[in-house]
Design an enzyme around this catalytic site. Structure first.
Site, PDB file in Angstrom:
ATOM      1  N   LYS A  97       0.746  -1.344   0.024  1.00 48.76           N
ATOM      2  CA  LYS A  97       0.006  -0.027  -0.177  1.00 48.76           C
ATOM      3  C   LYS A  97       0.662   1.361   0.058  1.00 48.76           C
ATOM      4  CE  LYS A  97      -4.405  -1.594   2.118  1.00 48.76           C
ATOM      5  NZ  LYS A  97      -5.186  -1.541   3.211  1.00 48.76           N
ATOM      6  N   LYS A 136      -5.143  -9.931  -6.481  1.00 45.74           N
ATOM      7  CA  LYS A 136      -6.412 -10.286  -5.638  1.00 45.74           C
ATOM      8  C   LYS A 136      -7.520  -9.321  -5.754  1.00 45.74           C
ATOM      9  CE  LYS A 136      -5.446  -7.938  -1.196  1.00 45.74           C
ATOM     10  NZ  LYS A 136      -5.954  -8.035   0.034  1.00 45.74           N
ATOM     11  N   LYS A 191     -11.281  -4.072  -3.062  1.00 51.08           N
ATOM     12  CA  LYS A 191     -12.071  -2.716  -3.117  1.00 51.08           C
ATOM     13  C   LYS A 191     -11.164  -1.688  -3.553  1.00 51.08           C
ATOM     14  CE  LYS A 191     -14.235  -3.970   1.422  1.00 51.08           C
ATOM     15  NZ  LYS A 191     -13.681  -4.003   2.707  1.00 51.08           N
TER      16      LYS A 191
END
Ligand code: AMP
Ligand code: TRP
Length: 336
Positions: free
Chosen positions: A113, A199, A202
């Site tokens: 991230k 993966k 969201k």
């Protein structure tokens, strides 16, 4: 002997998708009657990356409604909102002070991230796993059902609890319970519809990469129709060069309630044109009852509010007790 305790949570960032359902909620539902369960909407985690303040509250509400719509039963489970219970933030601080920085710098999710955030990485993003440890340790959880991606965070939780016990507990009386992750093999890692090596998430900018639990049937059909496949005929789970094929067959297996070997045999000579309508049908059928139940619940705000209020009261009683225990062993002067 009382039931073992389960704790898990999902962030209220946008819509829940099939990864959240198959990696997490479905497993919560399947085993709930065996455990004393706490399911949390982890809204404090949701602001570790830039967030939208105008949708946070409604996303929190939607998540809670989806827990119920997916079959969480209040007879077995307490549903609550993380930010409603101050002990989560407070224990995070206490745990921060015994967690070595380099344990956090090693976290795969942080590294992934952080790359996406560039200059804007917050201290909160680095600290995310300590907040998750606090979530788990406040409830003396025995078991934490999550998708594969969260395994490292549960292991870190074990390490943090172990460190606190070693430093401040006695041998026969550990302060914190060491939890175990519970990861189901099938659905533990649902992949993106547009890239079988990534993966389903969201945070993917393309909504076509995921199927959300609240997507209407026409949209599900469109997403499956357009999803990435390959030009090879004959479908198989076993070819590492065909990650999309494995992912879509796995989804079909789960939603058709068949075994892997039944599906492998059924699809071994199929082309995509024949397979996609089958997958579409079972997916729509599986999500239909969830969507219907969701509509009922979200239209009754009073009911949902009462669920969350009661959840807060029950969860807070447990959390405060454990927080006090930790403060006591750390040597704090108790308030009068
Ligand atoms: P998050 O959406 O990051 O809050 O994740 C909530 C839960 O869903 C966690 O238990 C995750 O491990 C699980 N999860 C999220 N994405 C996936 C995925 N693509 N496949 C399987 N599980 C997932
Ligand atoms: N970090 C988890 C995720 O993104 C969500 C989470 C927060 C969680 N606190 C938790 C999961 C406690 C299990 C237990 O998936």
């Amino acid at each position: 002997m009382g039931k073992q305790r389960v704790l898990s949570g999902i962030q209220p960032t946008g819509n829940l998708h099939l990864g959240n359902y198959l990696g997490a909620i479905r497993n919560w539902v399947e085993t709930q009657s065996n455990y004393d369960n706490f399911f949390c909407v982890v809204d404090l985690h949701a602001i570790t990356v830039p967030h939208n303040p105008t949708t946070l509250a409604s996303d929190t509400f939607t998540n809670a409604a989806l827990y119920l719509a997916c079959g969480i039963d209040l007879q077995y489970a307490t549903i609550f909102v993380q930010s409603h219970i101050a002990a989560h933030s407070e224990l995070t601080w206490l745990l921060n002070c015994i967690t070595p920085l380099n344990w956090l710098e090693r976290m795969i999710q942080f590294k992934e991230k952080a790359v996406k955030q560039g200059e804007n990485v917050s201290v909160g993003l680095l600290d995310y796993p300590v907040l998750m440890a606090a979530d788990i340790l406040l409830y003396d959880a025995d078991i934490v059902p999550v998708g594969e991606d969260q395994k490292q965070h549960v292991e870190l939780t074990r390490d943090i609890a172990g460190r606190l016990n070693d430093k401040f507990g006695s041998k026969d009386e550990p302060v914190l319970k060491i939890p175990e992750p519970m990861i189901r093999k099938e659905g533990a890692r649902v992949m993106s519809l547009t890239d079988g090596n990534k993966k389903m998430s969201k945070s993917d900018p393309s909504d076509m990469s995921r199927i959300n639990l609240l997507d209407p049937p026409e949209l599900i059909q469109k997403k499956i129709k357009r999803c990435k496949t390959d030009p090879v005929k004959g479908l198989t789970f076993d070819d590492p060069d065909r990650p999309e094929c494995k992912n879509l067959l796995t989804l079909y297996t789960v939603f058709s309630n068949k075994t892997t070997s039944e599906v492998a045999e059924q699809c071994q000579d199929m082309g995509w044109g024949q397979f996609k309508p089958l997958l579409t049908e079972v997916t729509i059928d599986a999500l239909k009852p969830i969507q219907e139940k969701y509509k009922e619940i979200i239209d009754d705000k009073g009911y949902l509010n009462s669920v969350l209020k009661e959840g807060k009261e029950k969860a807070e009683a447990v959390a405060n007790q454990n927080l006090s225990k930790v403060k006591k062993v750390l040597g704090y002067l108790p308030p009068l």
